[in-house]
Design an enzyme around this catalytic site. Sequence first.
Site, PDB file in Angstrom:
ATOM      1  N   HIS A 115      -6.136   3.201  -3.924  1.00  0.00           N
ATOM      2  CA  HIS A 115      -6.002   3.455  -2.487  1.00  0.00           C
ATOM      3  C   HIS A 115      -6.280   4.932  -2.186  1.00  0.00           C
ATOM      4  O   HIS A 115      -5.739   5.477  -1.229  1.00  0.00           O
ATOM      5  CB  HIS A 115      -4.602   3.062  -2.027  1.00  0.00           C
ATOM      6  N   ASP A 151       0.810  -1.219   0.000  1.00  0.00           N
ATOM      7  CA  ASP A 151       0.000   0.000   0.000  1.00  0.00           C
ATOM      8  C   ASP A 151       0.844   1.269   0.000  1.00  0.00           C
ATOM      9  O   ASP A 151       1.996   1.273   0.430  1.00  0.00           O
ATOM     10  CB  ASP A 151      -0.890   0.033   1.248  1.00  0.00           C
ATOM     11  N   HIS A 200      -4.861   9.549   0.550  1.00  0.00           N
ATOM     12  CA  HIS A 200      -4.855   8.712   1.750  1.00  0.00           C
ATOM     13  C   HIS A 200      -5.614   9.341   2.918  1.00  0.00           C
ATOM     14  O   HIS A 200      -5.126   9.369   4.063  1.00  0.00           O
ATOM     15  CB  HIS A 200      -3.413   8.408   2.169  1.00  0.00           C
ATOM     16  N   HIS A 241       3.686  -2.373   3.074  1.00  0.00           N
ATOM     17  CA  HIS A 241       3.714  -1.024   2.510  1.00  0.00           C
ATOM     18  C   HIS A 241       5.006  -0.787   1.740  1.00  0.00           C
ATOM     19  O   HIS A 241       6.061  -1.294   2.122  1.00  0.00           O
ATOM     20  CB  HIS A 241       3.572   0.029   3.604  1.00  0.00           C
TER      21      HIS A 241
END
Length: 276
Positions: free
Chosen positions: A147, A96, A151, A241
Amino acid sequence: MQKDQLFTRRRALLTGAAVAGAAGTAGLLAQGPGPEAARPAAGAQAAGRPLQPSAYRLRPLAGYGSPRAAPGRTPVRSAPLLRVSGRGSTMVLTFDDGPDPRYTPDILDTLAAHDVRAMFFVCGEMVSYHKDLLARMSDEGHVVGNHTWSHPLLTRLTRGGIRSEMERTCDIIEKGYGERPQWFRAPYGAWNRAAFQLGAELGMEPLAWTLDTLDWTSPGTRTIVDRVENGAAPGVVVLSHDAGGDRSQSVRALRAYLPDLLASGYRVTVPRRHHV
């Protein structure tokens, strides 16, 4: 916004996610596997000998499986998908917050060395800085998911704000990757009804995870490796990540646990969408 500052709110918002996203997060993820999904390291157990496929079997969410909808239509979920289906010991690795030129290329190099495909849930703002990395993901057969753009905590946005975050990211992914994303993941795992509805309208399925490495806390490379190897099981979706902070531990951990997973008979792949 500078890319190094893009996700500095993570630690501050994580507590807020547990509260503001309670209705759309805690209740949903609680339906998945129990503590094994992110259990802590078990010391040298994984390091000392090859892995064996775990006897632990994931329980799918209610409604998981082939969508019961018209052909070409994406169903509106009431919970994110937590696992993947497939024959044998199949697992999915997801990364991510990227792409980030400091870490994403090293992760791609490791995946390529083992001929493995993974999923990258990218943020549109990061893509805008590093379109070349998105093109490389496409060239090497990886799956790119949405995503959001910046964020944010979706449970604090209006419906229009959520749509903007998702839609802008779909557009820039399509330009750099060659097709629109078929999967999305809410930042901080904070889902709500609007996110599920808008994601479906944009043709995307919500995918969460079953095993959280907690690599963003920088627990140490060995701890990340142990969490993955001890939590390995058929159907597991691993969360890591490749941006949002110092991800050097994540890079080193992947180099260690990926060959171990493959040597133990796990098939690391990407999920496929099924329409009826």
